[in-house]
Design an enzyme around this catalytic site. Structure first.
Site, short mmCIF file in Angstrom:
data_model
loop_
_atom_site.label_atom_id
_atom_site.label_comp_id
_atom_site.label_asym_id
_atom_site.label_seq_id
_atom_site.Cartn_x
_atom_site.Cartn_y
_atom_site.Cartn_z
N ILE A 243 0.89 -1.16 0.00
CA ILE A 243 0.00 0.00 0.00
C ILE A 243 0.93 1.21 0.00
O ILE A 243 1.54 1.54 1.02
CB ILE A 243 -0.92 0.02 1.24
CG1 ILE A 243 -1.83 -1.21 1.22
CG2 ILE A 243 -1.76 1.29 1.24
CD1 ILE A 243 -2.79 -1.28 2.40
N PRO A 244 1.09 1.86 -1.16
CA PRO A 244 2.21 2.80 -1.35
C PRO A 244 2.01 4.18 -0.75
O PRO A 244 1.93 5.20 -1.46
CB PRO A 244 2.32 2.87 -2.88
CG PRO A 244 0.91 2.67 -3.35
CD PRO A 244 0.31 1.67 -2.39
N CYS A 245 1.96 4.25 0.59
CA CYS A 245 1.84 5.55 1.25
C CYS A 245 3.09 6.40 1.00
O CYS A 245 3.06 7.62 1.17
CB CYS A 245 1.59 5.38 2.73
SG CYS A 245 2.79 4.39 3.63
N HIS A 246 4.19 5.76 0.57
CA HIS A 246 5.41 6.51 0.26
C HIS A 246 5.24 7.39 -0.97
O HIS A 246 6.06 8.27 -1.22
CB HIS A 246 6.59 5.54 0.05
CG HIS A 246 6.35 4.53 -1.02
ND1 HIS A 246 5.77 3.30 -0.78
CD2 HIS A 246 6.62 4.56 -2.36
CE1 HIS A 246 5.70 2.61 -1.90
NE2 HIS A 246 6.19 3.36 -2.87
N ARG A 247 4.19 7.17 -1.76
CA ARG A 247 3.97 7.96 -2.98
C ARG A 247 3.17 9.23 -2.72
O ARG A 247 2.80 9.93 -3.66
CB ARG A 247 3.28 7.10 -4.04
CG ARG A 247 4.13 5.94 -4.52
CD ARG A 247 3.39 5.06 -5.51
NE ARG A 247 4.15 3.82 -5.74
CZ ARG A 247 3.62 2.71 -6.26
NH1 ARG A 247 2.35 2.68 -6.61
NH2 ARG A 247 4.37 1.63 -6.41
#
Length: 280
Positions: A243-247
């Site tokens: 779940i790409p919260c880094h994006r």
């Protein structure tokens, strides 16, 4: 990841930290290599093997201007959001299915759940992955095994735990390989409120190598004035990288915080950009 690869990762992390701290001075290859006690040629090769691109190109990928340029490409984000894809079709059509836990499972701390967990290596350090009979429920970057397990148990204080890697975890961890065409649908079984699940699902629509902002994400899910609440939900994301919260970054182009460290967030953003843009 072998002991040597782990050491290489730590050196790369230190190099990126140095680049971030001295970005305005535009440090040369020799200066960065000297800071991590390697010869320029050795550092160049080690870095290129890890990132798939040169240190100089990577520096461009983690710059403020690059981040701002990615934020302007709203049409790509819109297209991905509508189709539910988590990345550009050029790489893979990976679909991650989220199933929320039942109210009972949510309230009783996972009393009825049997959770398998395992420790693995990734391009961004050691990672713990955990899963129920329905899918992956947790994934986090953490070097210390005891702390990693403790953090997992704190999320599900009444569950039963077994150290075993199952197919859900193997499939999820394969995201770190570069042959993404071999991925099957990844299933997640998450503990969260309806609002959190909605935010986490929206994160999956941000294409790999692209970025979004808290405000943009809030608008996409129908809560244009809830940027702060969206940020809180992003900060409670239980599944690192998948779940790409880094994006998600600040509208100014600044990277902002990250549960697993801002340096790691910077590394992941640069690494993903290198996978998408290095051969352009």
């Amino acid at each position: 990841m072998s002991t040597q690869n782990q050491l290489d990762y730590e050196r790369i992390a230190k190099a990126i930290e140095y680049i971030r701290s001295n970005f305005k001075l535009q440090p040369s290859l020799d200066e960065v290599a000297e800071n991590i006690h390697l010869s320029p040629s050795h550092f160049q090769k080690m870095f290129s093997d890890w990132a798939g691109t040169s240190p100089k190109k990577f520096l461009q990928f983690i710059s403020l201007e690059h981040a701002k340029s990615l934020l302007k490409e709203a049409s790509l984000f819109d297209a991905a959001f509508e189709t539910g894809l988590s990345s550009t079709s050029r790489l893979h059509d990976l679909f991650v299915k989220i199933e929320g836990m039942s109210p009972a499972e949510y309230k009783n701390g996972g009393k009825s759940l049997n959770i398998n967990y395992s420790f693995s290596e990734s391009p961004f350090g050691k990672v713990i992955a955990a899963s129920t009979e329905k899918g992956v429920c947790y994934m986090a970057f953490e070097n210390e095994k005891q702390k990693a397990l403790g953090d997992l148990q704190a999320r599900f204080p009444n569950a039963s735990f077994t150290e075993r890697q199952d197919e859900f975890q193997k499939n999820a961890l394969s995201i770190f390989n570069k042959d993404w065409n071999q991925l099957n649908t990844i299933k997640l079984h998450l503990k969260g409120t309806d609002f959190q699940l909605k935010v986490w699902e929206s994160l999956l629509a941000i294409p790999m190598g692209k970025l979004s902002t808290y405000g943009n994400l809030a608008g996409k899910i129908g809560y244009p004035n809830a940027s702060r609440a969206v940020g809180t939900a992003i900060g409670s994301n239980p599944v690192a990288f998948l779940i790409p919260c880094h994006r998600v970054i600040q509208s100014s182009g600044k990277i902002g915080g990250y549960m697993w460290g801002s340096d790691r967030k910077q590394m992941i953003i640069g690494w993903e950009s290198s996978q998408v843009y290095s051969d352009f």
